[in-house]
Every structure is written in structure tokens, then in C-alpha cells.
Design a protein around this motif. Structure first.
Motif, PDB file in Angstrom:
ATOM      1  N   PHE A 212     100.238 -14.188  87.445  1.00 40.27           N
ATOM      2  CA  PHE A 212     100.550 -12.999  87.327  1.00 40.27           C
ATOM      3  C   PHE A 212      99.803 -12.050  86.279  1.00 40.27           C
ATOM      4  O   PHE A 212      99.376 -12.375  85.314  1.00 40.27           O
ATOM      5  N   THR A 213      99.447 -10.988  86.556  1.00 39.72           N
ATOM      6  CA  THR A 213      98.645  -9.955  85.554  1.00 39.72           C
ATOM      7  C   THR A 213      99.539  -8.786  85.659  1.00 39.72           C
ATOM      8  O   THR A 213      99.474  -7.892  86.346  1.00 39.72           O
ATOM      9  N   MET A 214      99.809  -8.752  84.262  1.00 40.52           N
ATOM     10  CA  MET A 214     101.032  -7.882  83.931  1.00 40.52           C
ATOM     11  C   MET A 214     100.299  -6.683  83.312  1.00 40.52           C
ATOM     12  O   MET A 214     100.060  -6.736  81.948  1.00 40.52           O
ATOM     13  N   ALA A 215      99.853  -5.512  84.030  1.00 40.98           N
ATOM     14  CA  ALA A 215      99.201  -4.409  83.398  1.00 40.98           C
ATOM     15  C   ALA A 215      99.733  -3.260  83.871  1.00 40.98           C
ATOM     16  O   ALA A 215     100.528  -2.938  84.872  1.00 40.98           O
ATOM     17  N   GLN A 216      99.732  -2.295  82.792  1.00 47.14           N
ATOM     18  CA  GLN A 216     100.472  -0.777  83.177  1.00 47.14           C
ATOM     19  C   GLN A 216     101.926  -1.037  83.513  1.00 47.14           C
ATOM     20  O   GLN A 216     102.366  -0.508  84.507  1.00 47.14           O
ATOM     21  N   TRP A 217     102.393  -1.871  82.813  1.00 42.79           N
ATOM     22  CA  TRP A 217     103.860  -2.228  83.000  1.00 42.79           C
ATOM     23  C   TRP A 217     105.108  -1.867  82.437  1.00 42.79           C
ATOM     24  O   TRP A 217     106.169  -2.216  82.925  1.00 42.79           O
ATOM     25  N   PHE A 218     104.839  -1.032  81.403  1.00 42.75           N
ATOM     26  CA  PHE A 218     106.054  -0.624  80.847  1.00 42.75           C
ATOM     27  C   PHE A 218     105.842   1.160  80.411  1.00 42.75           C
ATOM     28  O   PHE A 218     104.748   1.501  80.505  1.00 42.75           O
ATOM     29  N   PRO A 219     106.936   1.703  80.315  1.00 41.42           N
ATOM     30  CA  PRO A 219     106.875   3.111  80.069  1.00 41.42           C
ATOM     31  C   PRO A 219     106.036   3.528  78.461  1.00 41.42           C
ATOM     32  O   PRO A 219     106.529   2.749  77.641  1.00 41.42           O
ATOM     33  N   ARG A 220     105.058   4.341  78.801  1.00 42.14           N
ATOM     34  CA  ARG A 220     104.624   4.265  77.336  1.00 42.14           C
ATOM     35  C   ARG A 220     104.057   5.789  77.371  1.00 42.14           C
ATOM     36  O   ARG A 220     103.665   6.606  78.283  1.00 42.14           O
ATOM     37  N   LEU A 221     103.512   6.325  76.033  1.00 39.16           N
ATOM     38  CA  LEU A 221     103.368   7.754  75.803  1.00 39.16           C
ATOM     39  C   LEU A 221     101.957   8.142  76.314  1.00 39.16           C
ATOM     40  O   LEU A 221     101.190   7.358  76.241  1.00 39.16           O
ATOM     41  N   CYS A 222     102.255   9.499  76.762  1.00 36.55           N
ATOM     42  CA  CYS A 222     100.555   9.956  76.875  1.00 36.55           C
ATOM     43  C   CYS A 222     100.275  10.507  75.665  1.00 36.55           C
ATOM     44  O   CYS A 222     100.887  10.571  74.762  1.00 36.55           O
ATOM     45  N   VAL A 223      98.926  10.975  75.793  1.00 34.48           N
ATOM     46  CA  VAL A 223      98.375  11.485  74.455  1.00 34.48           C
ATOM     47  C   VAL A 223      98.409  12.881  74.641  1.00 34.48           C
ATOM     48  O   VAL A 223      98.540  13.763  75.538  1.00 34.48           O
ATOM     49  N   TYR A 224      98.953  13.597  73.374  1.00 36.14           N
ATOM     50  CA  TYR A 224      99.147  14.823  73.163  1.00 36.14           C
ATOM     51  C   TYR A 224      97.855  14.983  72.075  1.00 36.14           C
ATOM     52  O   TYR A 224      97.759  14.499  71.037  1.00 36.14           O
ATOM     53  N   SER A 225      96.686  16.033  72.453  1.00 41.92           N
ATOM     54  CA  SER A 225      95.741  16.215  71.621  1.00 41.92           C
ATOM     55  C   SER A 225      95.473  17.548  71.507  1.00 41.92           C
ATOM     56  O   SER A 225      96.022  18.584  71.780  1.00 41.92           O
ATOM     57  N   ASP A 226      94.574  17.892  70.514  1.00 39.95           N
ATOM     58  CA  ASP A 226      94.139  19.207  70.098  1.00 39.95           C
ATOM     59  C   ASP A 226      93.317  20.004  71.075  1.00 39.95           C
ATOM     60  O   ASP A 226      93.309  21.297  71.202  1.00 39.95           O
ATOM     61  N   PHE A 227      92.739  19.259  72.125  1.00 38.82           N
ATOM     62  CA  PHE A 227      91.912  20.133  73.058  1.00 38.82           C
ATOM     63  C   PHE A 227      92.699  20.185  74.242  1.00 38.82           C
ATOM     64  O   PHE A 227      91.979  20.892  75.158  1.00 38.82           O
ATOM     65  N   GLN A 228      93.696  19.589  74.676  1.00 40.74           N
ATOM     66  CA  GLN A 228      94.438  19.935  75.797  1.00 40.74           C
ATOM     67  C   GLN A 228      96.006  19.814  75.671  1.00 40.74           C
ATOM     68  O   GLN A 228      96.573  19.946  76.780  1.00 40.74           O
ATOM     69  N   GLY A 229      96.567  19.325  74.596  1.00 39.95           N
ATOM     70  CA  GLY A 229      97.988  19.312  74.823  1.00 39.95           C
ATOM     71  C   GLY A 229      98.482  17.935  75.143  1.00 39.95           C
ATOM     72  O   GLY A 229      97.863  17.050  75.116  1.00 39.95           O
ATOM     73  N   TRP A 230      99.344  18.038  75.957  1.00 35.09           N
ATOM     74  CA  TRP A 230      99.831  16.739  76.970  1.00 35.09           C
ATOM     75  C   TRP A 230      98.811  16.318  78.025  1.00 35.09           C
ATOM     76  O   TRP A 230      98.288  17.409  78.736  1.00 35.09           O
ATOM     77  N   GLN A 231      98.399  15.288  77.994  1.00 41.90           N
ATOM     78  CA  GLN A 231      97.528  14.721  79.155  1.00 41.90           C
ATOM     79  C   GLN A 231      98.647  14.018  80.041  1.00 41.90           C
ATOM     80  O   GLN A 231      98.964  12.840  79.800  1.00 41.90           O
TER      81      GLN A 231
END
Length: 786
Positions: A212-231
Motif C-alpha cells: 500500500f502506498t497511501m498518498a494524497q489520501w486525506f482532505p487537506r487545505l489548498c494554498v491561499y496566497s498573496d499572488f493568486q488567492g485560493w489555488q
């Protein structure tokens, strides 16, 4: 009266050029290839300065996670719950949060499964036909949200859009505040080998077990940044991810006989390992060589006696942007302490018996070599562990990565398998630096992740063995891509999802560009200082392309706007044509020298060694401060190390090619230029990309000399130039770009006298060999054993 006699050698000049990027004067021979990028780059501000450094008011968000999950191997299901604490460090008021649900890549209703082109062929396999409509294959897959609640247990409103989930906040989240939310979820674990994707399982039918390779497996926050807001770009499987740094506290409940490796440090080894295994773990902390914590015999026994009980492994990781893990009863686990600037890092590998002979020798030592090499070229590795997992894969996460490389059933392996394994381990471990620490936005700019990492991978491979067959990095290796039809090319500065030739565009071309900057344009000293400065400035932050471009110039005092404009913003190629050589002689007493008929002799290159020994290899060998890893640790010299050096039955028969003789001119001899030879070179830019002009002169006595003319020679005429050189000896041959440093796509117009380039068949006879070509050939290691 002076008598001048001129003889012109070479091809006629051509002037038709088409530029692909923005030009002020597209019909002129003097466009704007050397103008500053100006408004093409975003305007500097208090968050990001014009120097390329973070500004005085730079900010970024943070998200901490406490997660517990349980792996149900029988049902192939993962269930979990998490508490997220989100810190709003921005100056903005937030009314909602965006999270990534990457496992919805496998949701049968996801657009990801329908927007790619498809077609029919006369012969179709059953698997191909089944893949035409993936909904049946994907039935039941994708994230299932059980609940979303605030810290008090009150349900929160949420909306799922494909691979993104918006959580509406009951009260706006003001600057400086934090918010706690709880999420319960589960999903059906996909068979990664049939459905694809970054995480999942691989089934081994011979022993009935899974990795088993458990990757990208749980809900996680997106980036909110100064140059684009929500990614919040959707995840389609290509553009990877941009994430928020934070601290992780994770518990994984798995079958009791499984071995777990994960991001961070395990908090309860004594509870989950046998006494013998825990004793080995303690001993390896001061070991001078690789030690097995879980042995091959123990792994084989675990495969046969599957446990019904369960154990919980506890891990913690600080200041990471993601968390991944692996679990299997098939794993051998070995480790070696590695020291980076005095700090201990545990280099470790997890692998099934199918990979043992290859991985036991190389994997952990390659991990150690990688973190030491990358630390030299960027920043010191800051984490306590670095893990490589054999999973017939190639993917990276903080402190852990999944790689490939298995042996034949008799335990032997091909040369291609060996170098594929070493290369992918270097690459994926290297991703700890780019983008796991220097945290660029992979959804938007794959090249900032893959390209920068591939460049340092190339440097690391070159330091592993001076005969390492690197395939991405040297300029000559990108030529086939650069000369493709324009409708198959995009600028590097293209969104990840819109690229046709993804590998060359996102990996090879940016890596090659950086190598050209280092070896040919800036020089190693200036480049290395500037690249380290970029890495230092943006470690644990969110850089953009402009931050890289500006920092490289700011820290080196080298104006590189012309290079960014041509290499990154256009699809122009380098094709510098040596159209003519005008030879001037002011001394008729020498007479015409005899012609020099004869032959040039070439020899077959060693297996898997690049056909052309590029300038990096030569300079590394000349640098006495460099000790290659295969010289420092001779246990890394396997059959193929000797095979590459002609010590294992290599056909080295010569290939002979007729030399085209040159001519010379005589004339009267006015002082003070007695015995001087003058040569006027006329060159044209047929590819559109301005690059330095590198000239190798071969003299009548057989000696050689190289002149290097900066790219700025094209600044007043981007189409055609001429340059006069005075030499003390007669020149018999001129070659442009002798070390193949500029990725010139047409070498047939680089010579005087004109000499045709070898055909592809001849090039193979002369030593050209694709790195992966050996995969389908007989295994010489097997022949040696017999």
C-alpha cells in the motif's frame, strides 16, 4: 600594392526567422530579444520585492493536522478522521475555505475521466476497450465524506466540486484568527496498477499480499496566497499539488504484521517492532554501513503467515506540507545514518523481496548521496529522515518517496533497470527540496517543481559516477525535442494541463536551461551562489517564476532577461549556422600548405554511457575537490560499473570517417602582422533563440583552441552577425559549439569545411545509446554469471 585573396567556405547565409514570443518589432532584424522582461513579470510589492526576495510584509497560511485512520486490507478500504487547525496569517477576511479531495480523481463522475482525447485502432486490447468508458471500472471509488463539523460539533455546510471542496464558514475568519474543523471520511483504495493514480495498492499474486502506498489520501487545505488567492485548480492527475505548511500528528492502524514507513518520525517503534527489530533500530543509529531492521527472512515469513490482529503506528512531522505513508508485510527495511552539516538524518529504504538484490546494494546509499548532494547545491536538508520505497512507481512526498526497480527471478537485473532505479530515487528524494521545501505551485507551474529538481538530479547523478548515463540535463540531449514541429511545442511558461510533450517541457528543457546557465553563460561560481540564494530565500515559502528569475540576476549581477525570454517564454530553438569563413593572409612567403587528407577514427562508447561526454563530466573530473560516490564507496561498483569501463567484454572496434581537407591563402606581408592569419566568420540565427557562440579552431599542426562569444553579440542584429579573429597559426577546421553546450538542433551547418552529421544509424554505431534501450536486450549480467 597589397594583394588580397579571399576564399569562402561553408553554406550560403539564410535570414528567414520566426520568433514565437512577444516582440516589439517582429519584421525587423532587431527585435526585442535583449530588452528587459518589464511588465511580463508581475509588479514588485511589499510581499515580493523586485530583487526576487520575500518582501517585508510577506505572509503565508498554516494548517496543522491531527489524523487517525485504519487500513482494512480485506475490504481494501481506508477510514479516517482528522482535526484541522487553520491559521489565517493573511491580511484578508475569509468567508470560506477550499480543500483538496485528490482521491476524487477516481470518482466515476469526475471530468478527469472524460476530457482526454481517445481513438480507435484496427487492433484493440480488452483493457483498452474497457478504458473507453471508465465508469464501470471506477464504481465505488472516490472520497466519501462522513461529516464536517466545527470545534463544538456543529455541522458545517460544504460543497464538493470534482476534486475540490468548499467549506462555508459560519463566521468570517479575520486576519490573525484560527479555525478548527473536524472531518470524517472513507474511500475504496484503488488498484494503482490498473486504475493509475498516485496512491493505492499493488497486489502480488504469487504470495497473495499487497503493498500500500497511501498518498494524497486525506482532505487537506489548498494554498491561499498573496499572488493568486485560493489555488483551487482541479486535480486531473498531471499538475500535482500546492499545499500549506504545518505540523502533523498521525496514527495509522494496520494489520499487525505490516511494516509502516511514513513522513516524519515514528513515536512508538518499541510498541510495534519485535524486540530483535527494535534492538537493530537502536544499533543502526551509530552504524557505519547499511543495516536491515526488518530482514529478508522476516519479510518472507510474514508473507506466509498473515496476521489477523492490528497495530497502531504513531508518527509526527513538523513544518511539512503533506503526509504520506506505506504499509505491507512484504517489506525488508534497512537504514543508514547520514550526516548533513553535523546533523544526523536516517536514510532508509522499504522494499519487497522482488527488489532485494538491487535495492539492498543501492537504495539507501543513493538516498544518502542525494540528500548530501542537494544540500550542497541548495540548502542543508532539514528533516530527520529520508525514505525510499520500492513500489513500481515514481512519486514524492515529504521525507518519503515511492520508486521502482525490481530484479529478474534469478536475482539479476539489467543495466537499464539499475540506472532507472538510481535515477528515480535521486529524483524523488530530491523532491524533498523542490517543491516540498521550496514550495512552488505545481498545479500551475510544473517546471518549477520538476525542472528545478531534474536539474539538481543531474548534478547529483554526475557526482555519483563520472560515467553516469544522465539523460536529462546536458544540452545535447534536448535537441530532438527542440527541433520538433512548432505545433508540438509550448513555452515552458505554460500551465501543466495544456502541455503536449510534458516530459521534455516540464522536466528536460528547464533542467537543460539551468545547466546551460551554469556551464556556458554564468559559470559555476556565479550560478551556484545565486541558486543557493534562491533556495535559501524561498525555503518553506511559496515562490513564483518571477522570484526565481529575479533572484538569479540579483545574486549574480548577470542580466538574464534575454535568456528567460527565449528559453522559458518562447519555443524558439538554437540553430546557429556557420555560413562562411573568409580567410585572409598577408604573407605570401609561406606558400600554400599541403592538403591534409586522412581519416578520423571513432570508437564505440561503453554500454549506457552517453555517446557524448558533456562539459559537466569533464569539469567534474578536473575538479580535484570532487570525489565521486563510486570512488568513495567501492561497494557501489557492480558488474555494470566495470562493464561501462571496458572491463567486461565490450566491442570497441573503430569506425573510420574520411576527413575533408582544408585550404589556405597567401598574400603580401605588411608589418606588424607577419605570420598572422585572419578569419572572418559569418553566422546566421536560423532557430530564433539567441545563444552564445562557441568556436573551436583546429590548427594545421593539430592543436585546438576555443573562443567563447557571449550571446549579446546578437543584440543589434538577431538574424546575422560577422566576427573577425586573428590567429597565430593556420586554421584547418572550424566547429561551432564543439562541446554541444547550446542545444543546437542542426549540427550539419556548424562546420567548416562542411562535414555531414552521422545518420541515426551511424550515430548508434558511434556509441549513441538511449538510457532505457537495454531493457529489451539480453541481460549481460546473466551471461556473466553463467
Amino acid at each position: 600594392m597589397k594583394k588580397w585573396l579571399m576564399i569562402c567556405f561553408g553554406l550560403a547565409a539564410t535570414a528567414g526567422l520566426q520568433a514565437q514570443d512577444i516582440r516589439n518589432n517582429p519584421t525587423s532584424n532587431h527585435g526585442n530579444k535583449f530588452e528587459q522582461l518589464g511588465t511580463i513579470l508581475p509588479t514588485a510589492n511589499e510581499y515580493r520585492t523586485a530583487s526576487g526576495a520575500p518582501g517585508p510584509k510577506y505572509w503565508q497560511q498554516r494548517a496543522d493536522y491531527k489524523i487517525s485512520c485504519e487500513l482494512d486490507e480485506a475490504k481494501l478500504e481506508l477510514r479516517g478522521k482528522e482535526t484541522i487547525t487553520y491559521f489565517n496569517n493573511s491580511p484578508d477576511v475569509l468567508t470560506y475555505l477550499w480543500l483538496q479531495l485528490d482521491e476524487n480523481e477516481h470518482d466515476p463522475n469526475s471530468n478527469n475521466n472524460v476530457f482526454d482525447e481517445s481513438g480507435m485502432r484496427p487492433n484493440m486490447s480488452v483493457g483498452e476497450l474497457a478504458g473507453i468508458d471508465k465508469k464501470a471500472l471506477l464504481e465505488g471509488h472516490g472520497d466519501k465524506i462522513d461529516y464536517i463539523k466545527d470545534a463544538t460539533g456543529k455541522a458545517l455546510k460544504y460543497t464538493i466540486n470534482q476534486t475540490m471542496m468548499r467549506i462555508d464558514l459560519p463566521v468570517p475568519l479575520k486576519p490573525g484568527q484560527q479555525y478548527v474543523l473536524n472531518i470524517g471520511w472513507h474511500y475504496k483504495i484503488p488498484n494503482r496498477m490498473t486504475l493509475g493514480g498516485r496512491g493505492g495498492y499493488e497486489f502480488f499474486p504469487k504470495d497473495g499480499n499487497n503493498v500500500f502506498t497511501m498518498a494524497q489520501w486525506f482532505p487537506r487545505l489548498c494554498v491561499y496566497s498573496d499572488f493568486q488567492g485560493w489555488q483551487n485548480h482541479q486535480f486531473t492527475g498531471r499538475g500535482e499539488f500546492a499545499l500549506v505548511f504545518g505540523n502533523y500528528d498521525v496514527e495509522m492502524t494496520v494489520p499487525a504484521d505490516h511494516v509502516v514507513g511514513a513522513t516524519g518520525e515514528c513515536q512508538n517503534y518499541q510498541a510495534v517492532l519485535s524486540p530483535a527489530q527494535f534492538a537493530r533500530w537502536q544499533k543502526v543509529q551509530t552504524s557505519k554501513d547499511v543495516m536491515e531492521i526488518v530482514t529478508l527472512d522476516e519479510a518472507k515469513k510474514a508473507e506466509l503467515a498473515k496476521a489477523s490482529a492490528k497495530k497502531t503506528w504513531k508518527y509526527k512531522a513538523n513544518m511539512v506540507r503533506d503526509f504520506a505513508w506505506t504499509s505491507s508485510r512484504k517489506f525488508v527495511w534497512d537504514a543508514l545514518p547520514t550526516y548533513v552539516e553535523g546533523k544526523k538524518v536516517m536514510s532508509m529504504s522499504y522494499y519487497p523481496k522482488e527488489a532485494y538484490n538491487l535495492w539492498r546494494t543501492y537504495s539507501t546509499k543513493v538516498v544518502a548521496h542525494t540528500i548530501k548532494s542537494y544540500s550542497k547545491f541548495s540548502i542543508p536538508y532539514p528533516y530527520p529522515v529520508a525514505i525510499s520505497v520500492e513500489a513500481s512507481n515514481g512519486m514524492e512526498y515529504p521525507m518519503i518517496c515511492f520508486n521502482n526497480g525490481r530484479c529478474a527471478e534469478d536475482g539479476t537485473y539489467t543495466e537499464a533497470t539499475k540506472y532507472s532505479m538510481i535515477g528515480v530515487i535521486v529524483h524523488e528524494v530530491g523532491h524533498n527540496f523542490f517543491p516540498m521545501i521550496v514550495n512552488s505551485d505545481e498545479r500551475q507551474w510544473s517546471w518549477m517543481d520538476e525542472g528545478l529538481n531534474t536539474f539538481v538530479q543531474y548534478l547529483t547523478e554526475e557526482l555519483f559516477d563520472n560515467k553516469y548515463p544522465s539523460r536529462r540535463g546536458p544540452a545535447w540531449a534536448i535537441v530532438d525535442y527542440m527541433k520538433l514541429p512548432k505545433n508540438q511545442l509550448e513555452p515552458i511558461m505554460t500551465n501543466s494541463e495544456n502541455i503536449i510533450q510534458f516530459g521534455p517541457n516540464a522536466y528536460s528543457k528547464p533542467a537543460t536551461g539551468l545547466n546551460i546557465l551554469r556551464e556556458t553563460i554564468m559559470g559555476r561560481e556565479l550560478f551556484d551562489f545565486a541558486f543557493r540564494e534562491y533556495s535559501r530565500r524561498w525555503a518553506f515559502k511559496h515562490p513564483t517564476p518571477a522570484d526565481l528569475f529575479r533572484t538569479m540576476e540579483d545574486a549574480s549581477a548577470v542580466d538574464l532577461d534575454w535568456f528567460w525570454r527565449g528559453w522559458f517564454y518562447s519555443i524558439d530553438a538554437c540553430d546557429i549556422s556557420l555560413d562562411s569563413v573568409l580567410s585572409f593572409r598577408i604573407n605570401d612567403k609561406l606558400g600554400a600548405p599541403p592538403s591534409r587528407p586522412g581519416n578520423d577514427t571513432f570508437y564505440v562508447a561503453k554500454p549506457a554511457v552517453n555517446a557524448f561526454e558533456d562539459i559537466s563530466k569533464i569539469r567534474n573530473r578536473e575538479d580535484k575537490s570532487i570525489v565521486f560516490e563510486t570512488d568513495r564507496d567501492t561497494t557501489l561498483r557492480d558488474f555494470y560499473w566495470y562493464y561501462a569501463r571496458g572491463m567486461k567484454n565490450v566491442d570497441n572496434s573503430p569506425i573510420v570517417r574520411e576527413r575533408t581537407p582544408g585550404e589556405a591563402i597567401t598574400a603580401e606581408d605588411p608589418a606588424p602582422f607577419k605570420d598572422k592569419w585572419f578569419y572572418e566568420l559569418r553566422l546566421s540565427n536560423k532557430g530564433g533563440l539567441v545563444m552564445p557562440v562557441i568556436i573551436e579552431w583546429t590548427f594545421a599542426d593539430g592543436s585546438k583552441e576555443v573562443d567563447r562569444i557571449p550571446a549579446e553579440i546578437w543584440r543589434k542584429n538577431e538574424l546575422q552577425i560577422s566576427k573577425v579573429f586573428m590567429k597565430n597559426k593556420e586554421v584547418k577546421a572550424v566547429l561551432i559549439d564543439p562541446m554541444r553546450e547550446t542545444a543546437d538542433i542542426n549540427e550539419t551547418n556548424n562546420r567548416w569545411p562542411a562535414v555531414g552529421a552521422p545518420s541515426r544509424f551511424q550515430l548508434f554505431k558511434g556509441g549513441f545509446r538511449n538510457r532505457n534501450a537495454g531493457a529489451a536486450l539480453p541481460n549481460p549480467m546473466q551471461r556473466e554469471i553463467k
